[in-house]
Design a protein around this motif. Structure first.
Motif, PDB file in Angstrom:
ATOM      1  N   SER A  40       0.760  -1.130   0.000  1.00  0.00           N
ATOM      2  CA  SER A  40      -0.041  -0.119  -0.047  1.00  0.00           C
ATOM      3  C   SER A  40       0.853   1.422   0.151  1.00  0.00           C
ATOM      4  O   SER A  40       2.089   1.021   0.317  1.00  0.00           O
ATOM      5  CB  SER A  40      -1.084   0.016   1.075  1.00  0.00           C
ATOM      6  OG  SER A  40      -0.316   0.059   2.561  1.00  0.00           O
ATOM      7  N   SER A  42       0.799   5.653   0.611  1.00  0.00           N
ATOM      8  CA  SER A  42      -0.080   7.135   0.830  1.00  0.00           C
ATOM      9  C   SER A  42       0.660   8.162   0.288  1.00  0.00           C
ATOM     10  O   SER A  42       1.857   8.401   0.393  1.00  0.00           O
ATOM     11  CB  SER A  42      -0.121   7.303   2.412  1.00  0.00           C
ATOM     12  OG  SER A  42      -1.019   6.367   3.127  1.00  0.00           O
ATOM     13  N   ASN A  75     -10.255  -0.384  -1.200  1.00  0.00           N
ATOM     14  CA  ASN A  75      -8.766  -0.056  -1.387  1.00  0.00           C
ATOM     15  C   ASN A  75      -8.335   1.474  -1.720  1.00  0.00           C
ATOM     16  O   ASN A  75      -7.245   1.553  -2.104  1.00  0.00           O
ATOM     17  CB  ASN A  75      -8.346  -1.138  -2.751  1.00  0.00           C
ATOM     18  CG  ASN A  75      -8.603  -2.633  -2.348  1.00  0.00           C
ATOM     19  OD1 ASN A  75      -8.084  -2.959  -1.064  1.00  0.00           O
ATOM     20  ND2 ASN A  75      -8.892  -3.425  -3.131  1.00  0.00           N
ATOM     21  N   THR A  90      -4.808   6.962  -0.082  1.00  0.00           N
ATOM     22  CA  THR A  90      -4.238   5.893   0.066  1.00  0.00           C
ATOM     23  C   THR A  90      -4.808   4.928  -0.645  1.00  0.00           C
ATOM     24  O   THR A  90      -5.832   4.544  -0.709  1.00  0.00           O
ATOM     25  CB  THR A  90      -4.471   5.500   1.573  1.00  0.00           C
ATOM     26  OG1 THR A  90      -4.108   6.584   2.561  1.00  0.00           O
ATOM     27  CG2 THR A  90      -3.811   4.305   2.210  1.00  0.00           C
ATOM     28  N   ILE A  91      -3.871   3.939  -1.378  1.00  0.00           N
ATOM     29  CA  ILE A  91      -4.003   2.888  -2.352  1.00  0.00           C
ATOM     30  C   ILE A  91      -3.687   1.856  -1.334  1.00  0.00           C
ATOM     31  O   ILE A  91      -2.365   1.493  -1.354  1.00  0.00           O
ATOM     32  CB  ILE A  91      -3.609   3.093  -3.748  1.00  0.00           C
ATOM     33  CG1 ILE A  91      -4.048   4.380  -4.079  1.00  0.00           C
ATOM     34  CG2 ILE A  91      -4.317   1.952  -4.473  1.00  0.00           C
ATOM     35  CD1 ILE A  91      -3.571   4.869  -5.412  1.00  0.00           C
ATOM     36  N   ARG A  92      -4.308   0.714  -1.402  1.00  0.00           N
ATOM     37  CA  ARG A  92      -4.056  -0.677  -0.819  1.00  0.00           C
ATOM     38  C   ARG A  92      -4.183  -1.667  -1.822  1.00  0.00           C
ATOM     39  O   ARG A  92      -4.989  -1.520  -2.867  1.00  0.00           O
ATOM     40  CB  ARG A  92      -5.232  -0.825   0.279  1.00  0.00           C
ATOM     41  CG  ARG A  92      -4.924  -0.021   1.577  1.00  0.00           C
ATOM     42  CD  ARG A  92      -6.047  -0.117   2.690  1.00  0.00           C
ATOM     43  NE  ARG A  92      -7.348   0.281   1.983  1.00  0.00           N
ATOM     44  CZ  ARG A  92      -7.797   1.701   2.218  1.00  0.00           C
ATOM     45  NH1 ARG A  92      -6.957   2.550   2.701  1.00  0.00           N
ATOM     46  NH2 ARG A  92      -8.757   2.049   1.602  1.00  0.00           N
ATOM     47  N   ASN A  93      -3.609  -2.920  -1.455  1.00  0.00           N
ATOM     48  CA  ASN A  93      -3.512  -4.208  -2.313  1.00  0.00           C
ATOM     49  C   ASN A  93      -3.022  -3.693  -3.563  1.00  0.00           C
ATOM     50  O   ASN A  93      -3.915  -4.284  -4.540  1.00  0.00           O
ATOM     51  CB  ASN A  93      -4.755  -4.784  -1.915  1.00  0.00           C
ATOM     52  CG  ASN A  93      -4.779  -6.114  -2.665  1.00  0.00           C
ATOM     53  OD1 ASN A  93      -3.728  -6.880  -2.788  1.00  0.00           O
ATOM     54  ND2 ASN A  93      -6.048  -6.707  -3.104  1.00  0.00           N
ATOM     55  N   LEU A  94      -1.956  -3.262  -3.649  1.00  0.00           N
ATOM     56  CA  LEU A  94      -1.670  -2.533  -5.331  1.00  0.00           C
ATOM     57  C   LEU A  94      -1.207  -3.895  -6.025  1.00  0.00           C
ATOM     58  O   LEU A  94      -0.653  -4.874  -5.733  1.00  0.00           O
ATOM     59  CB  LEU A  94      -0.491  -1.799  -5.072  1.00  0.00           C
ATOM     60  CG  LEU A  94      -0.717  -0.368  -4.507  1.00  0.00           C
ATOM     61  CD1 LEU A  94       0.318   0.118  -4.055  1.00  0.00           C
ATOM     62  CD2 LEU A  94      -1.529   0.550  -5.461  1.00  0.00           C
ATOM     63  N   HIS A  99      -3.142  -1.230 -11.095  1.00  0.00           N
ATOM     64  CA  HIS A  99      -2.922   0.177 -10.657  1.00  0.00           C
ATOM     65  C   HIS A  99      -1.713   0.744 -11.511  1.00  0.00           C
ATOM     66  O   HIS A  99      -1.726   1.983 -11.156  1.00  0.00           O
ATOM     67  CB  HIS A  99      -2.467  -0.024  -9.189  1.00  0.00           C
ATOM     68  CG  HIS A  99      -3.514  -0.531  -8.321  1.00  0.00           C
ATOM     69  ND1 HIS A  99      -3.684  -1.734  -7.782  1.00  0.00           N
ATOM     70  CD2 HIS A  99      -4.858   0.265  -7.936  1.00  0.00           C
ATOM     71  CE1 HIS A  99      -4.915  -1.919  -7.221  1.00  0.00           C
ATOM     72  NE2 HIS A  99      -5.618  -0.530  -7.227  1.00  0.00           N
TER      73      HIS A  99
END
Length: 345
Positions: A40, A42, A75, A90-94, A99
């Motif tokens: 992840s 930010s 996400n 904030t981007i999660r589980n890239l 992405h």
């Protein structure tokens, strides 16, 4: 090559919108943000304080979508911090297939889009640039170090430690006397990393920074914790102060009591001393008398004082030794007193 092709396409699209007069680019530059697969990230998006009430969003060129501030999804979350003049994405589980692409931070002002920051996000199993920890903290007045890692192909690239807010940077191997001496940045030879050391931390040092090598970067959130007084130490100091104060009062009280006892003792002994002195004075009183034996006959002496001015007048002095009168307080064991009689002749 694929990465740079995408970058060129993005710049072409931005140029097209600029040509139409729809997008205005205010500040910032486009960088490559490399993130580990499944991880992840930010990203801070700073803006001018005067725009804190404007509508702000995160734009994705992949699906041409806008995600406005204060939105939280599975996400993705975009949260505004108007008191600090930035919003975070904030981007999660890239995932690379999902992405990888161009993004930018934007605002809508009078029907126009203002881009404040743009980047190309690239998901990698071994990121070109990364940090050991993306969030670090230190205490006010203390020290903190951040280790920035880079891949071999960035060995000879320019390496920097920069602050997002004002884009101020510290460069490895370059000394600038105008920069803060409390920030030191050095390359760890042979370890494919460089270390940032910040000393004498201040609360104003809190914020977003990033490590960069060439055009690749990785953000770091930095927090300075306000130093709180040591409560245990303060309690100990307070108890020590109270103990010293009480001890001083007790000592002073003891001294006063001792002085009072001594004064009382001397005051009570004074009458006895006065009586003793009176007795001693009376015992030392003497009577100047001359004693003679009673059987001694009286002694008479005649002194003729012939005055040359008056030859007819003589003064005769008589000295008589007789018994001491019985009325005297001190009676001699024998003899009598000497009486002197002076008679004119």
């Amino acid at each position: 090559m694929v990465t740079y092709d995408k970058t060129e396409i993005f710049y072409i699209s931005i140029g097209f919108w600029l040509f139409l007069g729809v997008i205005c680019y205010s500040s910032g530059s486009y960088n490559i943000l490399t993130v580990k697969t499944g991880g992840s990230v930010s990203i801070p998006c700073y803006y001018d304080r005067k725009y804190k009430h404007q509508k702000k969003y995160w734009h994705s060129e992949i699906d041409m979508s806008n995600t406005y501030t204060n939105t939280t999804e599975e996400n993705l979350s975009v949260i505004d911090h108007p008191d600090q003049s930035f919003f975070t994405v904030t981007i999660r589980n890239l995932q690379s297939t999902k992405h990888d692409g161009h993004y930018y931070c934007g605002m809508k002002i009078e029907g126009k889009t203002i881009v404040t920051y743009g980047l190309y996000l690239q998901v990698q199993s071994d990121p070109d640039v990364s940090v050991v920890s993306s969030s670090v903290s230190g205490h006010e007045g203390g020290d903190i170090s951040v280790q920035c890692l880079y891949s071999p192909r960035y060995q000879d690239k320019l390496k920097q430690w920069c602050r997002y807010k004002d884009q101020s940077c510290y460069t490895v191997g370059r000394t600038n006397t105008s920069q803060n001496s409390s920030v030191q940045i050095s390359d760890d030879d042979g370890r494919r990393s460089f270390t940032v050391l910040m000393t004498g931390l201040r609360l104003t040092d809190s914020g977003w920074y990033y490590c960069s090598a060439g055009e690749a970067l990785d953000p770091v959130h930095f927090t300075v914790i306000k130093t709180e007084p040591d409560k245990d130490k303060d309690t100990h100091n307070e108890l020590l102060t109270v103990w010293l104060l009480v001890s001083a009062v007790l000592l002073l009280l003891l001294i006063l009591i001792s002085v009072l006892i001594l004064f009382t003792w001397r005051w009570r002994r004074r009458p006895e001393q006065d009586k003793q002195q009176i007795r001693e004075i009376k015992g030392c009183r003497t009577t100047d008398m001359i004693y003679s034996k009673p059987e001694d006959p009286p002694i008479y002496s005649t002194i003729n004082d012939e005055n040359p001015n008056d030859a007819n007048k003589d003064i005769i002095y008589y000295s008589t030794i007789d018994d001491v009168p019985v009325s005297e307080a001190v009676k001699p064991p024998a003899g009598g007193a000497i009486y002197s009689t002076v008679a004119p002749h």
